[in-house]
Design a protein around this motif. Structure first.
Motif, PDB file in Angstrom:
ATOM      1  N   PRO A 157       1.142  -1.193   0.018  1.00  0.00           N
ATOM      2  CA  PRO A 157      -0.167   0.339   0.079  1.00  0.00           C
ATOM      3  C   PRO A 157       0.904   0.975  -0.113  1.00  0.00           C
ATOM      4  N   MET A 158       2.095   1.480   0.179  1.00  0.00           N
ATOM      5  CA  MET A 158       3.035   2.754   0.085  1.00  0.00           C
ATOM      6  C   MET A 158       3.472   2.126  -0.739  1.00  0.00           C
ATOM      7  N   ARG A 159       3.683   1.572  -1.014  1.00  0.00           N
ATOM      8  CA  ARG A 159       4.611   1.457  -3.210  1.00  0.00           C
ATOM      9  C   ARG A 159       4.640   2.525  -3.932  1.00  0.00           C
ATOM     10  N   VAL A 160       5.013   3.861  -4.068  1.00  0.00           N
ATOM     11  CA  VAL A 160       5.111   4.168  -5.306  1.00  0.00           C
ATOM     12  C   VAL A 160       5.405   4.028  -6.737  1.00  0.00           C
ATOM     13  N   PHE A 161       4.840   3.768  -7.402  1.00  0.00           N
ATOM     14  CA  PHE A 161       5.012   3.487  -8.783  1.00  0.00           C
ATOM     15  C   PHE A 161       6.318   4.779 -10.071  1.00  0.00           C
ATOM     16  N   ASP A 162       7.455   4.451  -9.931  1.00  0.00           N
ATOM     17  CA  ASP A 162       7.862   5.813 -10.350  1.00  0.00           C
ATOM     18  C   ASP A 162       8.124   4.740 -11.941  1.00  0.00           C
ATOM     19  N   GLU A 163       7.682   4.010 -12.811  1.00  0.00           N
ATOM     20  CA  GLU A 163       8.222   3.412 -13.492  1.00  0.00           C
ATOM     21  C   GLU A 163       6.901   3.647 -14.853  1.00  0.00           C
ATOM     22  N   PHE A 164       6.768   3.248 -16.057  1.00  0.00           N
ATOM     23  CA  PHE A 164       6.020   4.472 -16.771  1.00  0.00           C
ATOM     24  C   PHE A 164       4.611   3.084 -17.185  1.00  0.00           C
ATOM     25  N   VAL A 165       3.563   4.173 -17.307  1.00  0.00           N
ATOM     26  CA  VAL A 165       2.959   2.842 -17.563  1.00  0.00           C
ATOM     27  C   VAL A 165       2.101   3.314 -18.844  1.00  0.00           C
ATOM     28  N   GLY A 224       1.190  19.488  -2.579  1.00  0.00           N
ATOM     29  CA  GLY A 224      -0.350  18.687  -1.831  1.00  0.00           C
ATOM     30  C   GLY A 224       0.018  17.456  -0.503  1.00  0.00           C
ATOM     31  N   LEU A 225      -0.346  17.095   0.267  1.00  0.00           N
ATOM     32  CA  LEU A 225      -0.384  16.260   1.491  1.00  0.00           C
ATOM     33  C   LEU A 225      -0.565  14.847   1.554  1.00  0.00           C
ATOM     34  N   THR A 226       0.007  13.934   1.585  1.00  0.00           N
ATOM     35  CA  THR A 226      -0.769  12.586   1.962  1.00  0.00           C
ATOM     36  C   THR A 226       0.026  11.394   2.964  1.00  0.00           C
ATOM     37  N   ALA A 227      -0.577  10.634   3.641  1.00  0.00           N
ATOM     38  CA  ALA A 227      -0.106   9.677   4.159  1.00  0.00           C
ATOM     39  C   ALA A 227       0.751   8.292   4.243  1.00  0.00           C
ATOM     40  N   THR A 228       1.155   8.463   5.047  1.00  0.00           N
ATOM     41  CA  THR A 228       1.768   7.181   4.671  1.00  0.00           C
ATOM     42  C   THR A 228       0.719   5.532   5.147  1.00  0.00           C
ATOM     43  N   PHE A 229       0.527   5.318   6.047  1.00  0.00           N
ATOM     44  CA  PHE A 229      -0.010   3.928   6.157  1.00  0.00           C
ATOM     45  C   PHE A 229      -1.926   3.987   5.461  1.00  0.00           C
ATOM     46  N   PRO A 230      -2.754   3.436   4.903  1.00  0.00           N
ATOM     47  CA  PRO A 230      -3.707   4.051   4.576  1.00  0.00           C
ATOM     48  C   PRO A 230      -4.301   3.762   5.724  1.00  0.00           C
ATOM     49  N   GLU A 231      -5.589   5.021   5.732  1.00  0.00           N
ATOM     50  CA  GLU A 231      -6.933   4.636   7.329  1.00  0.00           C
ATOM     51  C   GLU A 231      -8.048   5.324   5.687  1.00  0.00           C
ATOM     52  N   LEU A 232      -9.226   5.325   6.176  1.00  0.00           N
ATOM     53  CA  LEU A 232      -9.980   6.032   5.618  1.00  0.00           C
ATOM     54  C   LEU A 232     -10.402   7.703   5.462  1.00  0.00           C
ATOM     55  N   ALA A 233     -10.061   8.526   6.567  1.00  0.00           N
ATOM     56  CA  ALA A 233      -9.762   9.085   6.860  1.00  0.00           C
ATOM     57  C   ALA A 233      -9.011  10.114   5.706  1.00  0.00           C
ATOM     58  N   GLN A 234      -7.699   8.705   6.628  1.00  0.00           N
ATOM     59  CA  GLN A 234      -6.518   9.872   5.565  1.00  0.00           C
ATOM     60  C   GLN A 234      -6.935   9.933   4.772  1.00  0.00           C
ATOM     61  N   MET A 235      -7.516   9.633   3.808  1.00  0.00           N
ATOM     62  CA  MET A 235      -7.287   9.768   2.839  1.00  0.00           C
ATOM     63  C   MET A 235      -8.148  10.338   1.853  1.00  0.00           C
ATOM     64  N   LEU A 236      -9.298  11.185   2.929  1.00  0.00           N
ATOM     65  CA  LEU A 236      -9.846  11.924   2.873  1.00  0.00           C
ATOM     66  C   LEU A 236      -8.883  13.944   3.029  1.00  0.00           C
ATOM     67  N   SER A 237      -8.108  13.781   3.474  1.00  0.00           N
ATOM     68  CA  SER A 237      -7.459  14.670   3.816  1.00  0.00           C
ATOM     69  C   SER A 237      -6.703  15.665   2.156  1.00  0.00           C
ATOM     70  N   ASP A 238      -6.307  16.610   2.845  1.00  0.00           N
ATOM     71  CA  ASP A 238      -5.814  17.752   1.309  1.00  0.00           C
ATOM     72  C   ASP A 238      -6.619  17.255   0.464  1.00  0.00           C
ATOM     73  N   PHE A 239      -7.857  17.910   0.546  1.00  0.00           N
ATOM     74  CA  PHE A 239      -9.408  17.312   0.125  1.00  0.00           C
ATOM     75  C   PHE A 239      -9.104  18.914  -1.238  1.00  0.00           C
ATOM     76  N   TRP A 240      -9.149  19.562  -1.171  1.00  0.00           N
ATOM     77  CA  TRP A 240      -8.995  20.584  -2.582  1.00  0.00           C
ATOM     78  C   TRP A 240      -7.773  20.039  -3.941  1.00  0.00           C
ATOM     79  N   SER A 241      -6.676  19.925  -2.589  1.00  0.00           N
ATOM     80  CA  SER A 241      -5.627  19.204  -3.458  1.00  0.00           C
ATOM     81  C   SER A 241      -6.030  18.250  -4.390  1.00  0.00           C
ATOM     82  N   LYS A 242      -6.253  17.334  -3.761  1.00  0.00           N
ATOM     83  CA  LYS A 242      -6.563  15.737  -4.401  1.00  0.00           C
ATOM     84  C   LYS A 242      -7.803  15.979  -6.040  1.00  0.00           C
ATOM     85  N   MET A 243      -8.675  17.442  -5.290  1.00  0.00           N
ATOM     86  CA  MET A 243      -9.617  16.941  -6.142  1.00  0.00           C
ATOM     87  C   MET A 243      -9.391  17.731  -7.739  1.00  0.00           C
ATOM     88  N   ILE A 244      -8.223  18.555  -7.358  1.00  0.00           N
ATOM     89  CA  ILE A 244      -7.289  19.324  -9.029  1.00  0.00           C
ATOM     90  C   ILE A 244      -6.765  17.716  -9.528  1.00  0.00           C
TER      91      ILE A 244
END
Length: 330
Positions: free
Chosen positions: A36-44, A252-272
Motif C-alpha cells: 500500500p505504500m509503494r510509489v510507482f515511478d516506472e511508466f505505464v 499536496g499532502l498525503t499520508a503513509t499507512f492507509p486509513e479512510l479518514a487519511q485518504m480524505l485529507s487535503d481535499f482541494w488539492s486531490k480534487m485537482i
C-alpha cells in the motif's frame, strides 16, 4: 399462494453490506496486489502514451495494473482501500464500544439510584449534548498534539456517550416501576442484584442496534476529522516537478499507512490532481455509514415486540391459526 410475512429489508441490507466490509477488513491485505505504500515511478501506458504515476496520477480503468487508478502520490488506490478499511473499523468499534459502556453505566446509576447522583449525571449529559462532537474532538486533538489511537479515542468518547446514557436512564426508570421489581425488593434482593438480574436483561435486546448506530456516528465524525486534516498517523508533503524551473514544488499532502479518514485529507488539492480518489473513498465511507444505519434500524425493528409478526406455523397451517372452541355437551 399466500404472501410471506413482513420482511425486515433494512436488516437484510445492513447484514449483507456489513458482512462485506468485515470480510474486506479481515482478508483485504491478502487480496491486494501491491504494497500500500509503494510509489510507482516506472511508466505505464495510458491511452497509448507513457505516463509516470508518481508524477501524473492514473485515472480509474485507464491502465489494467490499476483498476481504480492511483492516488495523488502514485500508489495503487485499490490496494490502499483494501488496507484502509481495517484500521478504520477498529477505531470506530473501539469508540462505539466505549461510548456504549460509559452510557450504560451512567444511565443505570442515574435511573436506579436517583437523587444527587441523577442530578450529577443529568448535568454531565446536558453539557455533553450541548457541545458539538466535531468541535470538541478538534480541540482535544489539537491540544494533545499527538495523532495516536488513544488521542482520537479520548476525543470522540468524551462526549459521545450522552445519547446512550439518556436512553438507558429512561428505560431503567420505566422498568423500575414494574411489580416484579417491587417483589425482588420485598424478598431482600440487593440493588446491584436487581440491576444484574432484572434491569440489564431488559436492555440487552436494544444494545445491538445502539452499537450499530454508534458505529455510524463514530465513522461520520472520523471522516469529518480526516477531511479537516486530523487523522491518525503522520503525513508528508508530496513534491512534483516545477514546470517553470528545474526544481520541484509542493503540490499536496498525503499520508503513509492507509486509513479512510487519511485518504480524505487535503481535499482541494486531490480534487485537482486526482478527483477520482476523493469520489471513490467518499463512496466507500458512505456505504459503510449506510450499512451501519440499516443494520441498526433492522435490529431495532427485529427487537421491537410491538411490531406485528406472523408465525411460520400459521402461514403453513391456516386452520391452526384459530384455536378450536370447546364444545359443552348438551
Amino acid at each position: 399462494m399466500q404472501k410471506v410475512g413482513n420482511r425486515n429489508y433494512p436488516l437484510i441490507v445492513g447484514l449483507i453490506l456489513t458482512a462485506l466490509f468485515l470480510f474486506i477488513a479481515l482478508f483485504g491485505s491478502s487480496l491486494a496486489n501491491y504494497d500500500p505504500m509503494r510509489v510507482f515511478d516506472e511508466f505505464v501506458v495510458v491511452d497509448g502514451e507513457p505516463r509516470y504515476p508518481s508524477r501524473n496520477p492514473v485515472p480509474p480503468l485507464a491502465a489494467p495494473e490499476f483498476p481504480l487508478g492511483t492516488d495523488n502520490a502514485g500508489r495503487d488506490l485499490l490496494t490502499r482501500l483494501l488496507y484502509a478499511i481495517r484500521p478504520t473499523l477498529i477505531l470506530c468499534f473501539v469508540i462505539a464500544s466505549l461510548r456504549i459502556i460509559i452510557g450504560l453505566v451512567l444511565g443505570l446509576m442515574a435511573g436506579w439510584f436517583g437523587g444527587r447522583l441523577e442530578r450529577v449525571v443529568d448535568v454531565l449529559t446536558g453539557a455533553s449534548l450541548a457541545i458539538p462532537i466535531l468541535i470538541f474532538a478538534l480541540a482535544v486533538v489539537s491540544f494533545l498534539g499527538e495523532r495516536t489511537l488513544g488521542t482520537f479515542v479520548v476525543a470522540l468518547v468524551a462526549t459521545g456517550w450522552a445519547n446512550t446514557a439518556v436512553f438507558v436512564k429512561n428505560s431503567t426508570l420505566v422498568t423500575k416501576q414494574s411489580p416484579y421489581i417491587e417483589g425482588a425488593r420485598a424478598v431482600g434482593v440487593r440493588p446491584f442484584g436487581i440491576l444484574r438480574r432484572y434491569i440489564m436483561p431488559q436492555l440487552w435486546p436494544t444494545l445491538p442496534s445502539q452499537i450499530a448506530f454508534e458505529l455510524s456516528a463514530a465513522l461520520l465524525v472520523v471522516a469529518e476529522l480526516g477531511f479537516l486534516g486530523m487523522f491518525i498517523g503522520e503525513a508528508f508533503v508530496r513534491m512534483a516537478e516545477d514546470p517553470n524551473s528545474a526544481g520541484s514544488i509542493p503540490v499536496g499532502l498525503t499520508a503513509t499507512f492507509p486509513e479512510l479518514a487519511q485518504m480524505l485529507s487535503d481535499f482541494w488539492s486531490k480534487m485537482i490532481i486526482s478527483p477520482w480518489e476523493i469520489a471513490i473513498v467518499g463512496f466507500v465511507i458512505f456505504l459503510q455509514i449506510f450499512a451501519f444505519n440499516m443494520l441498526g434500524e433492522g435490529l431495532r425493528r427485529q427487537m421491537d415486540v410491538t411490531r406485528p409478526r406472523r408465525a411460520w406455523w400459521r402461514r403453513r397451517q391456516p386452520e391452526l391459526a384459530v384455536p378450536p372452541q370447546s364444545v359443552k355437551p348438551v
